[in-house]
Each structure stands twice: as C-alpha cells, then as structure tokens.
Enzyme design. Structure first.
Site, PDB file in Angstrom:
ATOM      1  N   HIS A 121      -3.724   6.726   3.270  1.00 42.31           N
ATOM      2  CA  HIS A 121      -4.093   5.511   2.590  1.00 42.31           C
ATOM      3  C   HIS A 121      -5.738   4.976   2.930  1.00 42.31           C
ATOM      4  CE1 HIS A 121      -4.116   1.330   1.250  1.00 42.31           C
ATOM      5  NE2 HIS A 121      -3.761   0.852   2.568  1.00 42.31           N
TER       6      HIS A 121
ATOM      7  N   CYS B 136       0.913  -0.990   0.070  1.00 45.01           N
ATOM      8  CA  CYS B 136       0.062   0.165  -0.107  1.00 45.01           C
ATOM      9  C   CYS B 136       0.839   1.390  -0.138  1.00 45.01           C
ATOM     10  CB  CYS B 136      -0.821  -0.011   1.244  1.00 45.01           C
ATOM     11  SG  CYS B 136      -1.962  -1.594   1.529  1.00 45.01           S
TER      12      CYS B 136
ATOM     13  N   ASN C  34     -10.163  -1.030   0.022  1.00 42.26           N
ATOM     14  CA  ASN C  34      -8.717  -0.870   0.359  1.00 42.26           C
ATOM     15  C   ASN C  34      -8.189  -1.235  -1.269  1.00 42.26           C
ATOM     16  OD1 ASN C  34      -6.044  -1.122   0.436  1.00 42.26           O
ATOM     17  ND2 ASN C  34      -6.235  -2.125   2.562  1.00 42.26           N
TER      18      ASN C  34
HETATM   19  O1  UT7 Z   1      -3.901  -1.888   3.526  1.00 42.19           O
HETATM   20  C1  UT7 Z   1      -2.933  -2.461   4.373  1.00 42.19           C
HETATM   21  C2  UT7 Z   1      -3.204  -2.462   5.577  1.00 42.19           C
HETATM   22  N1  UT7 Z   1      -4.322  -3.153   6.007  1.00 42.19           N
HETATM   23  C3  UT7 Z   1      -5.145  -2.559   7.178  1.00 42.19           C
HETATM   24  O2  UT7 Z   1      -4.733  -1.626   7.540  1.00 42.19           O
HETATM   25  C4  UT7 Z   1      -6.128  -3.260   7.701  1.00 42.19           C
HETATM   26  C5  UT7 Z   1      -6.064  -3.257   9.031  1.00 42.19           C
HETATM   27  N2  UT7 Z   1      -7.006  -3.981  10.033  1.00 42.19           N
HETATM   28  C6  UT7 Z   1      -8.305  -3.621  10.006  1.00 42.19           C
HETATM   29  O3  UT7 Z   1      -8.709  -2.655   9.291  1.00 42.19           O
HETATM   30  C7  UT7 Z   1      -9.112  -4.283  10.923  1.00 42.19           C
HETATM   31  O4  UT7 Z   1      -8.302  -5.248  11.917  1.00 42.19           O
HETATM   32  C8  UT7 Z   1     -10.088  -5.389  10.248  1.00 42.19           C
HETATM   33  C9  UT7 Z   1     -11.125  -4.437   9.451  1.00 42.19           C
HETATM   34  C10 UT7 Z   1      -9.473  -6.139   9.226  1.00 42.19           C
HETATM   35  C11 UT7 Z   1     -10.909  -6.254  11.390  1.00 42.19           C
HETATM   36  O5  UT7 Z   1     -11.674  -5.239  12.336  1.00 42.19           O
HETATM   37  P1  UT7 Z   1     -11.449  -5.692  13.841  1.00 42.19           P
HETATM   38  O6  UT7 Z   1     -12.060  -4.774  14.763  1.00 42.19           O
HETATM   39  O7  UT7 Z   1     -10.062  -5.637  14.095  1.00 42.19           O
HETATM   40  O8  UT7 Z   1     -12.089  -7.123  13.795  1.00 42.19           O
HETATM   41  P2  UT7 Z   1     -11.319  -8.329  14.045  1.00 42.19           P
HETATM   42  O9  UT7 Z   1     -10.492  -8.897  13.182  1.00 42.19           O
HETATM   43  O10 UT7 Z   1     -10.952  -8.450  15.526  1.00 42.19           O
HETATM   44  O11 UT7 Z   1     -12.847  -9.543  14.376  1.00 42.19           O
HETATM   45  C12 UT7 Z   1     -13.844  -9.027  15.325  1.00 42.19           C
HETATM   46  C13 UT7 Z   1     -15.062 -10.074  14.964  1.00 42.19           C
HETATM   47  C14 UT7 Z   1     -14.491 -11.587  14.936  1.00 42.19           C
HETATM   48  O12 UT7 Z   1     -15.343 -12.451  15.505  1.00 42.19           O
HETATM   49  P3  UT7 Z   1     -15.280 -12.978  17.085  1.00 42.19           P
HETATM   50  O13 UT7 Z   1     -14.047 -13.613  16.988  1.00 42.19           O
HETATM   51  O14 UT7 Z   1     -15.193 -11.887  17.994  1.00 42.19           O
HETATM   52  O15 UT7 Z   1     -16.541 -13.741  17.204  1.00 42.19           O
HETATM   53  C15 UT7 Z   1     -14.505 -11.846  13.446  1.00 42.19           C
HETATM   54  O16 UT7 Z   1     -14.363 -13.266  12.952  1.00 42.19           O
HETATM   55  O17 UT7 Z   1     -15.538  -9.761  13.660  1.00 42.19           O
HETATM   56  C16 UT7 Z   1     -15.519 -11.093  13.035  1.00 42.19           C
HETATM   57  N3  UT7 Z   1     -15.436 -10.730  11.610  1.00 42.19           N
HETATM   58  C17 UT7 Z   1     -16.392 -10.556  10.805  1.00 42.19           C
HETATM   59  N4  UT7 Z   1     -17.774 -10.470  11.091  1.00 42.19           N
HETATM   60  C18 UT7 Z   1     -18.504 -10.029   9.965  1.00 42.19           C
HETATM   61  C19 UT7 Z   1     -14.488 -10.658  10.801  1.00 42.19           C
HETATM   62  N5  UT7 Z   1     -14.629 -10.122   9.543  1.00 42.19           N
HETATM   63  C20 UT7 Z   1     -16.032 -10.080   9.489  1.00 42.19           C
HETATM   64  C21 UT7 Z   1     -16.989  -9.876   8.280  1.00 42.19           C
HETATM   65  N6  UT7 Z   1     -18.168  -9.709   8.697  1.00 42.19           N
HETATM   66  N7  UT7 Z   1     -16.438  -9.409   7.313  1.00 42.19           N
END
Ligand code: UT7
Length: 330
Positions: free
Chosen positions: A257, A114, A287
C-alpha cells in the site's frame, strides 16, 4: 473441484491535474521538505469537478478489459472497492456497469478502505473458483479530494485521486500463471476512531453546524495509524508467505500500500526485502486508498517490473482497521 483463477488483465486511470507539494505550500502551512521527508510524496492527482469516482473507475476498467482482451458483455461480476463512492446508494459498481455497458454483471461495492482492492480480489477469486462467475472486474477507485479538509495540513497533503483495476478470469487451461497462491484478510473494529470520517452517515447526519466543523472530512491520528500499519502489514505479509510454504527470499516483487515511504521502508527493513524488489509510486500519486495497490499492480505489470513466473507479494492496510495480503505467481 475448484476452478483455476488467473489475473488476465490490469488497468488504471489517473486524472490529468497534478497538485505538487509546492502548490500546497501556497494555501496550507506546510513545505515540500516536510512532506518529502515525512512521507516521500512529491505530487498527487486531483479529479476534475465533473469526474466522480465511478468515472475514474470506468476508465481503469476499460483499460483492464483491453489488457485482458475481453468485452464488457463478458464481465459477469463487478466489485468496486472505495471509501469515496459516488453516493451512499446505489453502489459505485452499478454506475460503472452503466458506464461500460457490462449488462451481464452482478455488481456491488466493498468498504475496507486501503485494503479494499485486495478484499475484492479474494471475493472475486471465490466467485470464480466455485464456478459461479467467469470474468470478474475488480476496481479500487477513489476521489479522496472530495472528502479532504483542505485546511488540515495533517491530512490534506497525503491523499490523491485515481483508480486501478484487474480482470480475474476462470483459467480453463489451468496455465499455472498469474494465479493467486494464497490470501490473508483481517480486521480490528476496536480502532475505528483513529482513521475515519465522523459525519455524514446515520450516526452523525450532516447539519449546517457540523458541516462548518468539517465533520464530513477525513480525520486521522497519524502516529497511531503508522504504528498499526507497520505491524499489521508485516504480519499479513509473513502469514501469506507461510500459507504458501514460501519465505521472503522467494519474493521477486513486493507491492505494498502506498501511504508513506517510511512505513514501506520500516516493513522492508524488518522483513529483509531490498528496495529494488519493492514497487513504489507514491511520490507521483500520494495515498489513493483502495486504488493504491491496484494502480501499482498495473504499473508494475505494464512497465515489466514484474515478469512471467515472478512471485509478487501484495500487502495493504487501512481504516477499520483492515489489512490484507495476496501472494501471486505472475
Ligand atoms: O492509508 C491508510 C493508512 N494511513 C497511513 O498509513 C498514514 C500513517 N501515518 C503517517 O504516515 C504519518 O504519521 C504522517 C505522515 C501522517 C505524519 O508523520 P509523523 O512523523 O507521524 O508526524 P506527526 O503527525 O507526529 O507530526 C509531527 C509534526 C507536528 O508538529 P509538532 O506538534 O511536532 O510541532 C505536526 O503539527 O509535524 C507537524 N505537521 C506538519 N508540518 C508541516 C503535520 N503535518 C504537517 C504538514 N506540514 N503537512
């Protein structure tokens, strides 16, 4: 004596097909509510089966050359930043060269995820300020839909396809406009595993078995990446301001970004930059990795969100890990 460099044009291309959060709900266990509140993304663009990354890049390049008022034969350097190249080799930049007829250009790709477009900007600036080249075409272009696991809700809802481009030109009159004031680039190779594509390269060639495990798709430890992203982008932005002897009050527009609205808000809250002074378009495109800052810069330029004389702060973060920031006087 170093030669002045200006951004003489910008361009972008987004594929027509729109994939909304509601569309995703139909084939993966997710919801518009989750995607919107966790990321700010509402929809993303998806390239057609017949479009490759170089096709998206070439369309953005033509738009940027038109904005700059130059012909393809005038371009003497093409740098494509991408993590979704047409092929391992030759470079996507060479495919772009063929597509647009830039017969006089030196061509190569940059792999910095990115952050790639801002890496390309700094490399091109060095080529021009040292007198080696006159008109550089830099492009961030991605067809991430070709490398996403469409059954993995952790990643497939985040990414989209698109391309953005800019022309950097020698500024013979030294007009003191649209010039890069300072840049900061950095990398930390200790974190290669938190955002990567594990298979398909020489370390893990693709076999029928590991293709079934989708080792050739994007894997990300979202929370880890999130933490690094906030810190690295804030530090890079502060460092680039320090280098120019400016502070955050001098910034008219932040173009970050476009990965996650929560990441952008965490940075702007900590730095004290208002939402009015921050350019966001991730709701429309998701993204798009190396293309994201490039597309945002073009949209900010063409929509007059940035005006003559504005101080524009670009900042990015990506796999590698990599980070980059550029301060521009528009
Ligand atoms: O471009 C390169 C750089 N990339 C980034 O900057 C991305 C950085 N990371 C992020 O933007 C965030 O971490 C995400 C958007 C990827 C995820 O958000 P989060 O608040 O960190 O969620 P998480 O990964 O901790 O997941 C929370 C919950 C999980 O369920 P449990 O374990 O709490 O029951 C996931 O399984 O959300 C669940 N989950 C979803 N639920 C519905 C993960 N993806 C989804 C989804 N829909 N698409």
């Amino acid at each position: 004596m170093s030669i002045g460099v200006k951004i003489s044009g910008t361009g972008s291309y987004l594929p027509d097909k729109i994939l909304t959060n509601e569309d995703l709900e139909k084939f993966v266990d997710t919801s518009d509510e989750w995607i919107t509140t966790r990321t700010g993304i509402k929809e993303r663009r998806i390239a057609s089966d017949t479009q490759s990354t170089s096709d998206l890049a070439s369309a953005a390049a033509i738009d940027a050359m038109s904005d700059a008022g130059i012909k393809s034969e005038d371009v003497d350097l093409i740098i494509v930043a991408t993590i979704s190249p047409d092929a391992f080799f030759p470079s996507t930049a060479c495919y772009v060269q063929k597509n647009i007829g830039a017969i006089n250009a030196l061509c190569f790709d940059v792999s910095a995820a990115c952050s790639g477009f801002l890496y390309a900007m700094q490399i091109a600036e060095n080529f021009i300020s040292s007198g080696q080249r006159k008109h550089a075409l830099i492009i961030g272009a991605e067809k991430l839909s070709s490398m996403v696991d469409w059954e993995d809700r952790n990643t497939c809802v985040l990414f989209g396809d698109g391309a953005g481009a800019a022309i950097l030109s020698a500024d013979e009159e030294n007009g003191n406009r649209r010039q890069i004031l300072s840049s900061v680039l950095g990398s930390d190779g200790r974190q290669t595993d938190i955002l990567h594509v594990p298979g398909g390269g020489s370390a893990c060639p693709i076999t029928p078995e590991n293709a079934d495990q989708k080792l050739n798709a994007i894997r990300m430890q979202g929370r880890e990446v999130y933490k690094y992203a906030v810190n690295a982008m804030r530090k890079a932005a502060e460092n680039v301001l320090d280098k120019s002897g400016m502070n955050v009050e001098d910034v008219n527009k932040l173009i970050p970004h476009q990965a996650n609205l929560r990441i952008i808000e965490a940075i702007t809250d900590r730095m004290g930059i208002s939402s009015e002074n921050t350019f966001v378009n991730l709701d429309k495109y998701g993204n798009t990795s190396a293309a994201a800052v490039a597309i945002a810069l073009d949209e900010a330029n063409k929509s007059q969100a940035i005006k003559d004389g504005d101080i524009v702060l670009l900042v990015a973060f990506g796999a590698g890990l990599t980070w980059a920031s550029c301060l521009i006087k528009w």
